[in-house]
Design a protein around this motif. Structure first.
Motif, PDB file in Angstrom:
ATOM      1  N   LEU A   1       0.453  -1.436   0.558  1.00  0.00           N
ATOM      2  CA  LEU A   1      -0.035  -0.169  -0.155  1.00  0.00           C
ATOM      3  C   LEU A   1       0.899   1.212  -0.175  1.00  0.00           C
ATOM      4  CD1 LEU A   1      -3.220  -0.993   2.145  1.00  0.00           C
ATOM      5  CD2 LEU A   1      -3.074  -0.808   0.301  1.00  0.00           C
ATOM      6  N   THR A   2       2.163   1.112  -0.074  1.00  0.00           N
ATOM      7  CA  THR A   2       2.814   2.465  -0.493  1.00  0.00           C
ATOM      8  C   THR A   2       2.472   2.583  -1.586  1.00  0.00           C
ATOM      9  OG1 THR A   2       4.500   1.086  -1.301  1.00  0.00           O
ATOM     10  CG2 THR A   2       5.040   1.979   1.469  1.00  0.00           C
ATOM     11  N   GLY A   3       3.060   3.804  -1.760  1.00  0.00           N
ATOM     12  CA  GLY A   3       3.178   4.553  -3.400  1.00  0.00           C
ATOM     13  C   GLY A   3       1.870   5.806  -3.146  1.00  0.00           C
ATOM     14  N   GLY A   4       1.019   5.068  -4.881  1.00  0.00           N
ATOM     15  CA  GLY A   4       0.364   5.724  -4.469  1.00  0.00           C
ATOM     16  C   GLY A   4      -1.118   5.612  -3.443  1.00  0.00           C
ATOM     17  N   PHE A   5      -1.361   5.237  -2.602  1.00  0.00           N
ATOM     18  CA  PHE A   5      -2.777   4.928  -1.532  1.00  0.00           C
ATOM     19  C   PHE A   5      -2.244   5.695  -1.033  1.00  0.00           C
ATOM     20  CE2 PHE A   5      -2.463   0.671  -4.184  1.00  0.00           C
ATOM     21  CZ  PHE A   5      -3.623   0.862  -5.227  1.00  0.00           C
ATOM     22  N   ASN A   6      -3.425   6.399  -0.594  1.00  0.00           N
ATOM     23  CA  ASN A   6      -3.765   7.086   0.794  1.00  0.00           C
ATOM     24  C   ASN A   6      -4.449   6.479   2.269  1.00  0.00           C
ATOM     25  OD1 ASN A   6      -3.986   9.006   2.958  1.00  0.00           O
ATOM     26  ND2 ASN A   6      -4.747  10.697   1.106  1.00  0.00           N
ATOM     27  N   LEU A   7      -3.860   5.229   3.036  1.00  0.00           N
ATOM     28  CA  LEU A   7      -4.716   4.816   3.383  1.00  0.00           C
ATOM     29  C   LEU A   7      -4.327   4.463   4.497  1.00  0.00           C
ATOM     30  CD1 LEU A   7      -5.349   1.912   0.772  1.00  0.00           C
ATOM     31  CD2 LEU A   7      -7.422   3.793   1.257  1.00  0.00           C
ATOM     32  N   GLN A   8      -5.381   4.422   5.450  1.00  0.00           N
ATOM     33  CA  GLN A   8      -5.156   3.660   7.012  1.00  0.00           C
ATOM     34  C   GLN A   8      -5.521   2.322   7.084  1.00  0.00           C
ATOM     35  OE1 GLN A   8      -7.298   7.228   9.042  1.00  0.00           O
ATOM     36  NE2 GLN A   8      -5.742   6.590  10.385  1.00  0.00           N
ATOM     37  N   TRP A   9      -5.171   1.321   7.795  1.00  0.00           N
ATOM     38  CA  TRP A   9      -6.131   0.183   8.016  1.00  0.00           C
ATOM     39  C   TRP A   9      -5.289  -0.155   9.379  1.00  0.00           C
ATOM     40  CZ3 TRP A   9      -1.205   0.960   4.685  1.00  0.00           C
ATOM     41  CH2 TRP A   9      -0.196   0.242   5.716  1.00  0.00           C
ATOM     42  N   ARG A  10      -6.250  -1.163   9.916  1.00  0.00           N
ATOM     43  CA  ARG A  10      -6.369  -1.835  11.530  1.00  0.00           C
ATOM     44  C   ARG A  10      -6.277  -3.274  11.927  1.00  0.00           C
ATOM     45  NH1 ARG A  10     -11.244   1.223  12.552  1.00  0.00           N
ATOM     46  NH2 ARG A  10     -12.898  -0.212  13.024  1.00  0.00           N
ATOM     47  N   PHE A  11      -5.971  -4.245  12.165  1.00  0.00           N
ATOM     48  CA  PHE A  11      -6.210  -5.392  12.043  1.00  0.00           C
ATOM     49  C   PHE A  11      -6.696  -5.512  13.911  1.00  0.00           C
ATOM     50  CE2 PHE A  11      -2.977  -6.222   8.675  1.00  0.00           C
ATOM     51  CZ  PHE A  11      -2.999  -7.213   8.069  1.00  0.00           C
ATOM     52  N   THR A  12      -7.931  -6.615  13.675  1.00  0.00           N
ATOM     53  CA  THR A  12      -8.318  -6.702  15.176  1.00  0.00           C
ATOM     54  C   THR A  12      -7.559  -8.562  15.469  1.00  0.00           C
ATOM     55  OG1 THR A  12      -9.340  -4.937  14.817  1.00  0.00           O
ATOM     56  CG2 THR A  12     -10.404  -6.321  16.444  1.00  0.00           C
ATOM     57  N   ASP A  13      -7.816  -8.893  16.353  1.00  0.00           N
ATOM     58  CA  ASP A  13      -7.618 -10.334  16.369  1.00  0.00           C
ATOM     59  C   ASP A  13      -9.369 -10.853  16.942  1.00  0.00           C
ATOM     60  OD1 ASP A  13      -6.847 -12.857  16.896  1.00  0.00           O
ATOM     61  OD2 ASP A  13      -5.349 -12.678  18.132  1.00  0.00           O
ATOM     62  N   LEU A  14     -10.111 -11.789  16.030  1.00  0.00           N
ATOM     63  CA  LEU A  14     -11.460 -12.026  16.365  1.00  0.00           C
ATOM     64  C   LEU A  14     -11.188 -12.862  17.585  1.00  0.00           C
ATOM     65  CD1 LEU A  14     -13.376 -10.863  13.332  1.00  0.00           C
ATOM     66  CD2 LEU A  14     -12.577  -9.835  15.363  1.00  0.00           C
ATOM     67  N   SER A  15     -10.500 -13.320  17.584  1.00  0.00           N
ATOM     68  CA  SER A  15     -10.054 -14.433  18.727  1.00  0.00           C
ATOM     69  C   SER A  15     -10.476 -13.929  20.786  1.00  0.00           C
ATOM     70  CB  SER A  15      -9.033 -15.679  18.427  1.00  0.00           C
ATOM     71  OG  SER A  15      -7.805 -14.426  19.018  1.00  0.00           O
ATOM     72  N   VAL A  16      -9.765 -12.427  20.444  1.00  0.00           N
ATOM     73  CA  VAL A  16      -9.472 -11.840  21.434  1.00  0.00           C
ATOM     74  C   VAL A  16     -11.030 -10.560  22.259  1.00  0.00           C
ATOM     75  CG1 VAL A  16      -7.844 -10.489  22.862  1.00  0.00           C
ATOM     76  CG2 VAL A  16      -6.786 -12.359  21.410  1.00  0.00           C
ATOM     77  N   PRO A  17     -11.279 -11.242  23.580  1.00  0.00           N
ATOM     78  CA  PRO A  17     -12.169 -10.067  23.688  1.00  0.00           C
ATOM     79  C   PRO A  17     -11.580  -9.034  24.150  1.00  0.00           C
ATOM     80  CG  PRO A  17     -11.350 -11.899  26.092  1.00  0.00           C
ATOM     81  CD  PRO A  17     -10.752 -12.283  24.469  1.00  0.00           C
ATOM     82  N   ARG A  18     -13.006  -8.122  23.746  1.00  0.00           N
ATOM     83  CA  ARG A  18     -11.978  -6.843  24.042  1.00  0.00           C
ATOM     84  C   ARG A  18     -12.375  -6.617  25.247  1.00  0.00           C
ATOM     85  NH1 ARG A  18     -10.044  -6.291  20.218  1.00  0.00           N
ATOM     86  NH2 ARG A  18     -10.779  -8.272  19.589  1.00  0.00           N
ATOM     87  N   ARG A  19     -11.687  -5.432  26.198  1.00  0.00           N
ATOM     88  CA  ARG A  19     -11.376  -5.097  27.129  1.00  0.00           C
ATOM     89  C   ARG A  19     -13.206  -3.726  28.078  1.00  0.00           C
ATOM     90  NH1 ARG A  19      -5.601  -4.131  29.247  1.00  0.00           N
ATOM     91  NH2 ARG A  19      -6.146  -2.740  26.709  1.00  0.00           N
ATOM     92  N   VAL A  20     -13.619  -3.991  28.524  1.00  0.00           N
ATOM     93  CA  VAL A  20     -14.739  -2.553  28.516  1.00  0.00           C
ATOM     94  C   VAL A  20     -14.956  -2.041  29.895  1.00  0.00           C
ATOM     95  CG1 VAL A  20     -17.552  -2.218  27.972  1.00  0.00           C
ATOM     96  CG2 VAL A  20     -16.010  -4.022  26.405  1.00  0.00           C
ATOM     97  N   ALA A  21     -15.021  -1.087  30.014  1.00  0.00           N
ATOM     98  CA  ALA A  21     -14.991  -0.280  31.631  1.00  0.00           C
ATOM     99  C   ALA A  21     -16.586  -0.246  30.852  1.00  0.00           C
ATOM    100  CB  ALA A  21     -14.543   0.344  32.027  1.00  0.00           C
ATOM    101  N   ILE A  22     -17.764  -0.025  32.127  1.00  0.00           N
ATOM    102  CA  ILE A  22     -18.755   0.228  31.788  1.00  0.00           C
ATOM    103  C   ILE A  22     -19.305   1.320  32.675  1.00  0.00           C
ATOM    104  CG2 ILE A  22     -22.112  -0.262  32.134  1.00  0.00           C
ATOM    105  CD1 ILE A  22     -21.329  -2.923  31.572  1.00  0.00           C
TER     106      ILE A  22
END
Lengths: 291, 291, 291, 291
Positions: free
Chosen positions: C82-103
């Motif tokens: 994605l270097t060069g002409g592209f103007n992008l952001q990206w993120r990977f998320t591991d779906l086997s790991v739970p998010r840690r949430v405060a309520i």
């Protein structure tokens, strides 16, 4: 435990439900009796499926200070006024007194916990007198709310139903099947003496038999729903109290469908139980009038 | 007649639908071919019911100036790229060209007029080529819109279907049954050569046979709905494209139910026809994927 | 305590979200990189608000055994492609790991309990790390689920927010305001470093200020709803994640409206939190793309 | 032209709407008067916003053969019964007589044609007496249904409103603004002497001013809707009769939003006009009671 945040009970209020064969003058007679006793009508709904001798239904909610003491005279006066030409049944319900409810559950907790939360929040004019289950799984959760939990295995169905009747006898005004995965026998339904409300999933179109969510998925349904109804001898065929649906798509897995179906089930059951406890539901043949 | 207020046609746009057995790399191959030809993807939806060799579906909408001229090279290139390990079918649809639609109706006009009006407003990427009816009642309404109307009585069903095939042959891309109260024979469905979409009312639970609204009323249903589906040999059992519902109550007469049901029917049918004409619907066994 | 009945976690699955300026070829490049590493795409959604240099969004869910070990190489390869002409952001998320949430909650428990219960059922790919409240009322309920409860009074707002930051720092991936009746300061929102989701009631039309249900009642609204959104400096103005509504009538008291509103609030918040935890929500300016 | 398929008119039926200050006995008095005259009540709805001297509303539909001839005696009797302690207003409406309706439109035809179709189908207890527009575009469509069309340009607003009043005077019972893109002046609203119903789009949250669909799109709303209301001097602030919504997503273009919004608008307006013509709507301060 926190006190309820609101109360669904209504001091000094009662409801009067009248139903029978329609004919001119019923509303006038009933409301005149109430007016004579100083009751102020706060809600009145009336329905007739055919003014020429069809079925007539009326629900009146009234405010009457000291209702409990005045009730016998009111009943007597109403009985006198409705003799003669009228062919009617009626019932008074004291809306300041909670209904006593037994909840039957199996392993799934979504409908059960939803009802318990609502009751604790003061949103149901009801006391949850006991929870009965054919599995022990939910005992700790239920007892944590201070509600008696009875584990009644159903391997011997006749013995189980006899035990159910002993537990319920004189103690409850309503039985709610909150995803109770057992069929109640006709003799039990005759003996129990109080209404029984059930919840089940519903689809457009219907899918009969086991694994309905898988079948719905295979057929590519776009809408799934739930139906709350009174239990009669014909399983899942009793008078419908409430229904609702949710949109789904091919992106929903069978697990998603089950989760979304559970969300609809608990909402629909909660509304049906609330309306029953508010005495808003009148049964008539295979249908209900929900005022 | 006023010009359309908007147009559902999309110049220089086309869709590519690919489906078959899932395996790694399909999306990369397809999008690479499109990129090589200068096509810019404006929408891409993909669905797999099981990544381990399940069914795979992909719909891509792309913008490609001068698409008509470039299409043969694009098809050839895609065919070459998908030979070998892949077990896939695909189709291109030119979104700048309207679908040619025949509508079959009987006496009820709600679904028919709704489709005609949407087409005239420019909301459907379609031309309504003809209306066919087993009754003459709607002739004047239809012709008032400048659309050919053919009255084909169905007393002699074989003769009627032969006439239908003569009218449709080579002239249409889709047949819509807009409350057409006749069953199409299996030979007709095989011979017609284009998809057929039907609309019918739906209930929670289902009511089979005649007078469904009366039966729904007797059962006291709280929700009525409609289902649009592709017609297969099993009447009312084909893959579902769209469904929707509306709440009703004991206050609704059977006439009210029919009116509200008609409102849902025309909305659901209009959406199903729109999505089909936009090439958003992929059939797979007894279900549809609607992207 | 019973084990979860199902799990929302997906072993060996991850998501990749890419967004930036649209241009031809992005999907092909991204999917080719994934294919090279043996990842099988199980879901791919793409959206572009204008193919001529507009904003581009893509979410890909893929199955890749031993994802954790392979991730560095995958990221490196994607960065190179994605270097060069592209103007992008990206993120990977591991779906086997739970998010840690405060309520965060105040006194009302309906949204809080609904989230806890869904998490316990295995319906949320999340761990509820703590509950923070400006009132002590809900301590017992929360701790009964084995979840830490911190009572942080807010009379001294600066001190309270400092305490909040100490509790959250490094411990959570998401903060959910589950009817938390306090406004968060801009410095807090900058410092907290994780997304914050809020729920509030919504009406057609809107009613600003205190006692919205009373005002809605006075205006006779027929629909009430709820909106879940990311919190930004402009209170109740952040990007909308999910909304839903319920019909009401003049028969509903202000208390009924509040109860029905609460039912919608907890459903809408639960969906928003689920979708966020599944990494289905992409923020863009003042809106969200929910795949 | 085909005859209507059904009729919304109800021979020998009338409605009686009573409203005023609540106090015990109103229902009894009213229903007794009706009973004395031989009227059979087929529907009765009652609402009180506070039984202790709040506002009281009652709608009664009754069947009375030869109603027209008996009406004067009935009215006289009711007036006599409600003198004294009661502080009430009432009105009788003959349900066997169609309301006379004028529809105002501009260029958009969706709400206008929907009302015309429903009327022609016999679903509205109404006659469409005329269509008035500030543009000539819809003349041919409207006249094709045999309905008078008057083009009244609004460059000179005072002259236009004077012309409107001349056309309407004595000829109509209701004015419906079916996407009429002009603001009516306060003097006009005072002079017109009949209720005016308007339809406008609604959002969660609200978007004020021009281009609401574009703004809703920018904010990423998930629900769009429509509100039908009586027109008062405060534009778009009159008592709400009916509302409804539809789900949308980021996939919907601004054009899609406008199309889906139009679908909701015509459904909501049609219901509001139907209920008004059935005399089911009671105005009270800034709200409505819809029985």
């Amino acid at each position: 435990m926190r006190p309820p945040q609101q109360s669904a009970l209504r001091p000094d209020h009662a409801s009067l439900v009248v139903h029978g064969r329609d004919q001119p003058g019923i509303v006038a007679v009933v409301t005149s009796v109430l007016a004579r006793h100083g009751a102020n009508i706060v809600a009145l709904d009336q329905h007739s499926d055919d003014p020429e001798g069809g079925a007539f239904f009326q629900r009146t909610v009234f405010h009457l200070p000291d209702y409990t003491a005045l009730r016998p005279a009111l009943e007597q006066d109403l009985a006198a006024a409705l003799t003669g030409g009228f062919n009617l049944q009626w019932r008074f319900t004291d809306l300041s007194v909670p209904r006593r409810v037994a909840i039957f559950a199996s392993r799934a907790d979504h409908c059960l916990l939803d009802l318990i939360w609502r009751q604790r929040r003061g949103q149901l004019p009801a006391t949850i007198s006991m929870v009965v289950s054919n599995h022990p799984d939910l005992a700790q959760d239920v007892r944590g709310f201070g509600i008696p939990f009875f584990h009644v295995p159903t391997e011997d169905k006749a013995a189980a139903e006899a035990e159910h009747l002993r537990l319920l006898d004189g103690n409850v005004d309503l039985v709610v099947l909150a995803r109770y995965m057992q069929i109640l026998s006709s003799p039990f339904l005759e003996a129990v003496g109080v209404p029984v409300i059930n919840i089940h999933h519903s689809f457009l179109p219907a899918f009969v038999g086991a694994e309905p969510y898988r079948k719905a998925k295979e057929r590519g349904v776009k809408i799934i729903g739930a139906t709350a109804h009174y239990v009669t001898e014909n399983l899942d065929e009793g008078p419908i109290i409430e229904q609702d649906v949710v949109r789904v798509s091919h992106r929903d897995t069978a697990q998603d469908l089950a989760r979304r179906g559970a969300d609809v089930e608990r909402q629909v059951l909660a509304r049906a139980v609330l309306w029953h406890c508010q005495d808003r539901v009148v049964r008539h043949d295979r249908q209900t009038i929900v005022f």
